[in-house]
Scaffold this active site. Structure first.
Site, PDB file in Angstrom:
ATOM      1  N   SER A 113       0.838  -1.207   0.000  1.00 43.83           N
ATOM      2  CA  SER A 113       0.000   0.000   0.000  1.00 43.83           C
ATOM      3  C   SER A 113       0.871   1.255   0.000  1.00 43.83           C
ATOM      4  CB  SER A 113      -0.904   0.007   1.234  1.00 43.83           C
ATOM      5  OG  SER A 113      -1.693  -1.156   1.259  1.00 43.83           O
ATOM      6  N   HIS A 163       1.710 -12.936  -0.318  1.00 42.72           N
ATOM      7  CA  HIS A 163       2.252 -12.647  -1.652  1.00 42.72           C
ATOM      8  C   HIS A 163       3.398 -13.581  -2.045  1.00 42.72           C
ATOM      9  CE1 HIS A 163      -0.310  -9.056  -2.124  1.00 42.72           C
ATOM     10  NE2 HIS A 163      -0.345  -9.205  -0.819  1.00 42.72           N
TER      11      HIS A 163
END
Ligand code: PLP
Length: 440
Positions: A89, A222
């Site tokens: 982010s 991820h």
């Protein structure tokens, strides 16, 4: 005679391996008892050892491991510059905000400009557009690829459109040739959100190397992890200066932590209305943040990066196994699809329940959850239907019908390297028993 710190360090690191072997035994898969996860950390003693090594340095902030990670990450992808940040982010925030840097002169984005985006995605791909006072223009996506409909992008571009900011959804590359061509024709910036797509390729080149900048996440779900972490890459020297500055409090100086006077004019420059010779370390050329990661995160990342090629090939293999298993249910589900030019390192295996399937997504995901099989929705579904985004200033280019369908009917299963063939086979078996229970 007391032992040297080098010897003690070597002993500690040897103990880490012993600890890992004792603490992290691989347990047997017991169907219905052992959870089939959708994602998770995959590591061995090397990551812990590197983390401990860095903790023994007690440098804490960006240091030798950060330098190594940034160099290796850029070289792996074939990018000129790479910057470690504390999350995907944050990577999106600095990469996008860099487009507003005065360093870009007349090309810079300004509040009120429009940016092409999608509502079927993760919120922090969209947020930097709003946080910087720009207007998102929402485009619908295709079911199956879950990527933007190129024809709608072309139609949506207006005089105020200045950039395209898109994720390669769940690791599946969008139509890069077409999007790059649109950007070239209309002089738009392109930022690729590769948070779910590290290792995916398009025409044999890594995604993230086609746009002006790209972002990555190292959260445990991820392709590689540092716990929390992210990175931005770019080949553009001006953007790289802006990205570094925005990450590092907005400062103009580019000395690494602990270094002084890398530029050689620390006390001789003239900046803004500051007195001549004002210490460059405290000159701020951007309204920035502090989004740096610690050296301990980087130390984990250095080891994870070495495993990335293997991780990606396991993800591809798991995707194939899901696909083989799901083939017999094709009348009930829309299966995922990739462009022929691409080779995704799939973040997950997304499926959409067909309209006439005879059951709902939630019925099935509840059933799977009961049988210890994890699923996830495609993030926020239609972000515009989320409470945070009601009333935002935006433009909807066309309908968002597919986005709404994804919100209602799509879910994904795990492809991460921790999921096994036996777990995939068990999950397929359970989907079959669900369909049988519905007499379908
Ligand atoms: C497409 C996309 N972008 C950005 C992010 C944010 O990454 P992070 O969780 O590291 O902040 C995510 C998170 O999963 C994501 O899927």
């Amino acid at each position: 005679m007391s032992r040297s710190h080098q010897d003690i360090r070597a002993d500690i690191l040897n103990l880490v391996k012993e600890y890992y072997d004792a603490r992290f035994q691989k347990s047997e898969f017991i169907p219905g008892i052992t959870p089939v996860r959708y994602a998770g950390r995959v590591f061995d003693f090397r990551e812990i050892s590197s983390l401990v090594d860095s903790s023994l340095d007690f440098w804490l902030t960006a240091g030798r491991f950060t330098k190594e990670f940034e160099l290796e990450f850029a070289s792996f992808l074939g990018a000129k510059y790479s910057f470690l940040v504390n999350s995907g982010s944050s990577a999106n925030l600095v990469a996008f905000t860099a487009l507003m840097s005065p360093l870009l002169k007349e090309k810079k984005l300004n509040p009120g400009d429009e940016v092409i985006s999608v509502a079927a995605g993760f919120p922090t791909t969209l947020n930097p557009i709003i946080q910087n006072g720009l207007i998102p223009v929402f485009i619908d996506v295709e079911i199956g690829t879950y990527n933007v409909i190129v024809e709608q992008v072309k139609k949506a571009i207006g005089p105020k459109t200045k950039a395209i900011f898109l994720a390669h959804t769940l690791g599946n590359p969008f139509n890069i040739d077409a999007i790059v061509e649109v950007c070239r024709k209309h002089e738009l910036f392109l930022i690729e959100d590769c948070c779910d797509a590290l290792g995916s390729t398009y025409k044999n080149k890594f995604v993230g190397t086609f746009g002006h900048a790209a972002t990555f996440s190292f959260y445990p779900a991820h392709h590689i992890t540092m716990g929390e972490g992210g990175a931005v890459i770019t080949n553009d020297a001006f953007l790289s200066r802006a990205i570094r500055s925005l990450r590092d409090w907005g400062r103009d100086c580019y000395c690494n932590g602990g270094d002084n006077n890398t530029c050689g004019k620390r006390f001789t420059g003239k900046y803004g209305n500051l007195p001549a010779g004002y210490d460059h370390k405290y000159v701020y050329s951007h309204i920035g943040y502090n989004l740096k990661a610690t050296d301990m995160q980087a130390a984990i990342g250095v080891e994870q990066l070495k495993k990335l090629p293997e991780f990606c090939s396991i993800r591809r293999k798991n995707y194939k196994n899901w696909m083989e298993g799901f083939k017999k249910f094709e009348d009930k589900f829309i299966l995922p699809r990739a462009l022929s030019e691409s080779d995704p390192a799939w973040f997950a295996f997304p499926v959409t329940v067909r309209e006439d399937a005879g059951f709902t997504r939630t019925e099935l995901t509840n059933y799977l959850d009961y049988h210890k099989i994890e699923t996830r929705n495609l993030f926020g579904g239609n972000l515009l239907k989320q409470p945070a985004y009601s009333g935002i200033n935006c433009r909807i280019a066309d309908t968002l019908d597919n986005t709404d369908r994804i919100m209602n009917d799509t879910f994904f299963l795990g492809t991460f390297p921790g999921i096994t063939e036996a777990q995939i086979a068990y999950s397929i078996e359970k989907i079959e028993s669900f369909l049988n229970s519905k007499k379908l």
